[in-house]
Each structure stands twice: as structure tokens, then as C-alpha cells.
Scaffold this active site. Structure first.
Site, PDB file in Angstrom:
ATOM      1  N   TYR A 318      -4.348  -2.502  -0.063  1.00 53.08           N
ATOM      2  CA  TYR A 318      -3.105  -3.098  -0.584  1.00 53.08           C
ATOM      3  C   TYR A 318      -3.089  -4.622  -0.514  1.00 53.08           C
ATOM      4  O   TYR A 318      -2.069  -5.230  -0.833  1.00 53.08           O
ATOM      5  CB  TYR A 318      -1.896  -2.634   0.240  1.00 53.08           C
ATOM      6  CG  TYR A 318      -1.777  -1.162   0.515  1.00 53.08           C
ATOM      7  CD1 TYR A 318      -1.728  -0.233  -0.516  1.00 53.08           C
ATOM      8  CD2 TYR A 318      -1.661  -0.702   1.824  1.00 53.08           C
ATOM      9  CE1 TYR A 318      -1.570   1.115  -0.238  1.00 53.08           C
ATOM     10  CE2 TYR A 318      -1.500   0.645   2.102  1.00 53.08           C
ATOM     11  CZ  TYR A 318      -1.470   1.548   1.072  1.00 53.08           C
ATOM     12  OH  TYR A 318      -1.308   2.878   1.349  1.00 53.08           O
ATOM     13  N   CYS A 344     -20.477  -1.938   3.911  1.00 49.92           N
ATOM     14  CA  CYS A 344     -21.160  -2.521   2.757  1.00 49.92           C
ATOM     15  C   CYS A 344     -20.287  -2.540   1.504  1.00 49.92           C
ATOM     16  O   CYS A 344     -20.573  -1.845   0.517  1.00 49.92           O
ATOM     17  CB  CYS A 344     -22.436  -1.748   2.473  1.00 49.92           C
ATOM     18  SG  CYS A 344     -23.553  -1.822   3.854  1.00 49.92           S
TER      19      CYS A 344
HETATM   20  N1  LLP Z   1       9.398   9.966   4.106  1.00 54.33           N
HETATM   21  C1  LLP Z   1       8.546  10.193   3.104  1.00 54.33           C
HETATM   22  C2  LLP Z   1       8.775  11.327   2.191  1.00 54.33           C
HETATM   23  C3  LLP Z   1       7.453   9.331   2.912  1.00 54.33           C
HETATM   24  O1  LLP Z   1       6.614   9.555   1.901  1.00 54.33           O
HETATM   25  C4  LLP Z   1       7.241   8.240   3.812  1.00 54.33           C
HETATM   26  C5  LLP Z   1       6.120   7.342   3.625  1.00 54.33           C
HETATM   27  C6  LLP Z   1       8.147   8.074   4.876  1.00 54.33           C
HETATM   28  C7  LLP Z   1       9.231   8.954   4.978  1.00 54.33           C
HETATM   29  C8  LLP Z   1       8.018   6.988   5.895  1.00 54.33           C
HETATM   30  O2  LLP Z   1       8.151   5.729   5.345  1.00 54.33           O
HETATM   31  P1  LLP Z   1       8.253   4.393   6.250  1.00 54.33           P
HETATM   32  O3  LLP Z   1       9.467   4.496   7.129  1.00 54.33           O
HETATM   33  O4  LLP Z   1       7.039   4.292   7.084  1.00 54.33           O
HETATM   34  O5  LLP Z   1       8.400   3.322   5.250  1.00 54.33           O
HETATM   35  N2  LLP Z   1       0.331   3.612   3.408  1.00 54.33           N
HETATM   36  C9  LLP Z   1       1.403   2.674   3.110  1.00 54.33           C
HETATM   37  C10 LLP Z   1       2.774   3.290   3.265  1.00 54.33           C
HETATM   38  C11 LLP Z   1       2.958   4.546   2.447  1.00 54.33           C
HETATM   39  C12 LLP Z   1       4.292   5.197   2.661  1.00 54.33           C
HETATM   40  C13 LLP Z   1       4.168   6.639   2.332  1.00 54.33           C
HETATM   41  N3  LLP Z   1       5.369   7.370   2.581  1.00 54.33           N
HETATM   42  C14 LLP Z   1       1.217   1.461   3.998  1.00 54.33           C
HETATM   43  O6  LLP Z   1       0.212   1.377   4.718  1.00 54.33           O
HETATM   44  O7  LLP Z   1       2.029   0.532   3.961  1.00 54.33           O
END
Ligand code: LLP
Length: 422
Positions: A318, A344
Site C-alpha cells: 500500500y 529479491c
Molecule cells: N470489519 C470488517 C468486516 C473488516 O473487513 C475489517 C477490516 C474490520 C472490521 C476492521 O477494520 P479496522 O478497524 O482495522 O479498520 N490490510 C489493510 C486493512 C484492511 C482492512 C480490512 N478489513 C491495512 O493493512 O491497512
């Protein structure tokens, strides 16, 4: 984290002790920080809307030690897959303490989800007849795509709006709940998850208003009660030191205000208000301790560490920023330097021109901040670089909570057919 005489401590454990005991790279989590984050947020939302509950989105960090901290604090689990339901069961959680918010589910997912008896949260109207073929969930919600989403990580994790694959189109909401009611479902909830990592309190007010206008109409027209409304996750944390923190009190106040006014407007029986964050609880409680192994003076000076893109995927995936500390050198003069991992791919050259301590040298320990969410859980084994260890610290105590992988993990589940062994 604290820095005393330029030495970095996670809670009260020196990072030198972590490196000497467990090696590097190692993920380290501060137990007390997780508890503080959870309690701060819960206090804020319960202050303005007492019937409030958090579920923890276990995808962000699925180590059972971490998830147990949040279970002890009272969180339910948001599960994205059947395996995450099974993880919740390992915490002793099931039934209405677990919400299954899967995406594009297979028939097998549906059957296993039903068997587990958790709250079913359907991503589309087309799933309903498929679910009803196998059974009728006790408590059913739909994930609404309210047409708008936002994320500081970038468009990559903007989970609602016309460009997102998630959620029920607002035009289908009435039909979806009507069909569920006609099929004999009696208990309903509503859900959305429009974005991740947002630090603007107004955003949370805005999305609450959007979803309440959509489901308020359904409640009225279909004469159904919503037992809960889940606003998803999205509570943001600052990754850069100059960025402000989310005013969680303000967010809670604004959300509760509009929630209550929409309940009144649509004559709804007040639902439980829910959110299912992850980053806010665990993101800033996690660090990666790594080692400088090589330094190259080529077109520019590049510091080579054992924290590669397979250890922390976010920068390569990202373009995400993570602050880097160098143990013992925090007071030193800084110069722009590059820093990379050992994989790599040039996307593994994940830091360019970052002001880093001028004297950084072989054997120095680096500490990468805000790695508690979407860190280990998104790590992988590319280049035969295996997944790191995970350690929990609490005061002066430290506990290994996941072993470093070894060669057996690389060949586990691999079979070489007989004719290829000759
Ligand atoms: N609920 C659902 C249905 C979700 O898909 C997610 C995250 C959450 C809750 C929690 O979201 P948060 O509170 O952490 O914003 N890999 C990305 C973030 C992807 C989020 C996916 N869904 C990153 O590293 O920033």
C-alpha cells in the site's frame, strides 16, 4: 514503548533482551497498551450510548494470545471466514459473540457457518436463498454498502462505494429483509464496513447517518426490530508522528447523537450499537524488532535489515509509512538513508530517503512501529524467508506467543510424486 538513555524498551523489556532471547525479526506486542486502547474506546462509546459492544476483527492479528486479551476485555469476534469462526471457538466464543461477515461465500462456508450457530452477516441478497437452502440463522444481518467509504491507507482499503466488492446495494435492502422475514427469520441486525483507518470523527457521524437512513426505512416499512447496528471498524491511528490521534470521545459523541436521532425519526426500538475495530486496539501496540545485517554504498547508501516485505507487507502493498527507531542512536544526527529487507524484489526497498541516525551500523537493532495490525497476519514465506516469532510483553515479563517458522514449515503439506524423486 519508552526510550531511556537511547535504549528502547517495549513495556519494561529492553529490545536487546528480546533480540538476544528470540532472535530477529520478531513481532512484539505490549499487553497493557492493547488493554488501554480497548478501554479508552469502550469508555467513550458507552458514555454516549450505554448499550454498546465491540467485536474484534480477528483478521488484523489472529494470535490467540492477543485475541484472548480482547476477549478478557469483553469483545466478541468478527470472523471473515470459517477458520476465523474456529479461532473464535478456541477462545471459547460462539453464538451471538461471533459475527460471520464472510465475502463471496461458498456453499461449504455457508453450511459450516450455519452449523457453528454464529450471527450470520450476509454480503448480498443473492446469498439469502443459498443460506436458506441449508438452514435458518437465528440472528441475521446484511452488510450494507451505503455508497460511501474512506480510508487513510488509500483506495486499497476503501470498502464501500460503487468501486467496492463488499455489501448489499441500498436498493436491495428492503427486499433482502422482506425475503428474510417471509422465510421465518425473526431476529435481525444490520452491518456496514465502509472504510479502514480514519481519524476524522465527522466521518463516523456521516456513515452512521447514511446507514440509519437506509435501515430505518426498512424497519418502518417491514415492521421489524433491529437488535443491533454494527458500524464496522475503521477507527484510525496515526502512522506518522506529525499526524494527530483520532478524538475518540468526539467520534463517540457524534455517532451516538445521530444514532439516537435516527432511532427517534424512524420510530425504532433502540438497537444495540456495535463496532468491530481491530487497528485501533492492536495497531500501535505492536512492533517489529529487526537487525541491520548489511550496508551498501551504491548509487546511494542502503541499510539492509532482516525486516523484509514478507515480514511486513504493508509498505510494499500500500506504500504505507511505518516509523523506524534505531536502538542506541535516537539522539544522533540524522541523514537521509534508504533501508530495505532481504527479498529479491525492489518493492522490498521499502524506505527511501528517510532521516535515519547517521551512525547506523551492522548489528544495530531497529524497531518498527505500528505493526500490531495487519502485520504478522499478512506475512508470508516468499524467498524462503520464513515468518518471524511473536512475543508478548507485560511489564518486565515476556512470553513467546508464536514460534519462528523453520524449514519444516516451508515443506509442510508438500508432496513430491514418486517419479520426481529419482
Ligand atoms: N470489519 C470488517 C468486516 C473488516 O473487513 C475489517 C477490516 C474490520 C472490521 C476492521 O477494520 P479496522 O478497524 O482495522 O479498520 N490490510 C489493510 C486493512 C484492511 C482492512 C480490512 N478489513 C491495512 O493493512 O491497512
Amino acid at each position: 514503548m519508552q526510550i531511556v538513555d537511547q535504549q528502547i524498551f517495549l513495556e519494561e523489556v529492553p529490545v536487546t533482551q528480546i533480540a538476544a532471547t528470540y532472535g530477529t525479526p520478531t513481532y512484539v506486542y505490549e499487553e497493557n497498551r492493547i488493554r488501554e486502547n480497548f478501554r479508552r474506546a469502550l469508555r467513550a462509546f458507552r458514555k454516549y450510548y450505554p448499550d454498546f459492544r465491540f467485536f474484534y476483527a480477528i483478521k488484523a492479528n489472529n494470535n490467540l494470545a492477543i485475541a484472548n486479551i480482547l476477549r478478557q476485555e469483553g469483545a466478541g469476534i468478527d470472523a471473515a471466514s470459517v477458520n476465523e469462526i474456529l479461532l473464535a471457538q478456541k477462545l471459547g466464543l460462539g453464538g451471538n459473540d461471533v459475527m460471520f461477515s464472510g465475502n463471496f461465500l461458498s456453499d461449504d462456508d455457508i453450511q459450516q457457518g450455519l452449523k457453528s450457530g454464529v450471527i450470520f452477516n450476509l454480503d448480498d441478497i443473492s446469498l439469502l436463498p443459498r443460506v436458506l437452502r441449508y438452514g435458518r440463522p437465528d440472528l441475521l444481518a446484511f452488510r450494507v454498502n451505503p455508497g460511501y467509504g474512506q480510508s487513510e491507507v488509500g483506495d486499497f482499503v476503501c470498502n464501500a462505494g460503487p468501486g467496492a466488492k463488499f455489501g448489499l446495494h441500498p436498493d436491495h435492502v428492503l427486499d433482502a429483509y422482506r425475503q428474510a422475514k417471509e422465510a421465518g427469520v425473526t431476529r435481525f441486525g444490520a452491518h456496514m464496513m465502509p472504510g479502514s483507518c480514519v481519524r476524522d470523527p465527522e466521518y463516523f457521524r456521516f456513515i452512521t447517518e447514511l446507514v440509519m437512513d437506509i435501515i430505518g426505512k426498512a424497519a418502518k416499512e417491514l415492521e421489524i426490530n433491529f437488535e443491533f447496528v454494527d458500524l464496522g471498524g475503521g477507527l484510525g491511528i496515526p502512522y506518522k508522528h506529525e499526524d494527530h490521534v483520532l478524538d475518540i470521545e468526539k467520534a463517540a459523541e457524534l455517532v451516538a447523537e445521530v444514532f439516537k436521532s435516527k432511532i427517534a425519526q424512524y420510530g425504532m426500538k433502540p438497537p444495540q450499537l456495535m463496532m468491530e475495530p481491530a487497528r485501533y486496539f492492536v495497531g500501535d501496540a505492536g512492533y517489529i524488532v529487526g537487525t541491520v545485517h548489511a550496508i551498501k554504498d551504491s548509487y546511494s547508501r542502503i541499510i539492509g535489515t532482516d525486516v523484509s516485505m514478507n515480514t511486513l507487507a504493508r509498505p510494499a502493498m500500500y506504500g504505507s509509512y511505518h516509523h523506524i527507531y534505531v536502538n542506541g542512536r535516537e539522539n544522533e544526527e540524522r541523514i537521509p538513508l534508504g533501508l530495505c529487507g532481504q527479498v529479491c524484489e525492489n518493492t522490498d526497498y521499502w524506505v527511501k530517503d528517510r532521516p535515519l541516525p547517521k551512525g547506523i551500523t551492522l548489528g544495530d537493532l531497529i524497531v518498527i512501529e505500528n505493526a500490531g495490525a495487519y502485520g504478522y497476519s499478512m506475512s508470508y514465506q516468499y524467498n524462503g524467508r520464513l515468518r518471524p516469532a511473536e512475543v508478548l510483553v507485560n511489564g518486565k515479563e515476556h512470553y513467546l506467543i508464536r514460534e519462528r517458522e523453520n524449514i519444516d514449515d516451508l515443506v509442510r503439506n508438500v508432496f513430491v510424486p514418486e517419479h520426481l524423486r529419482k
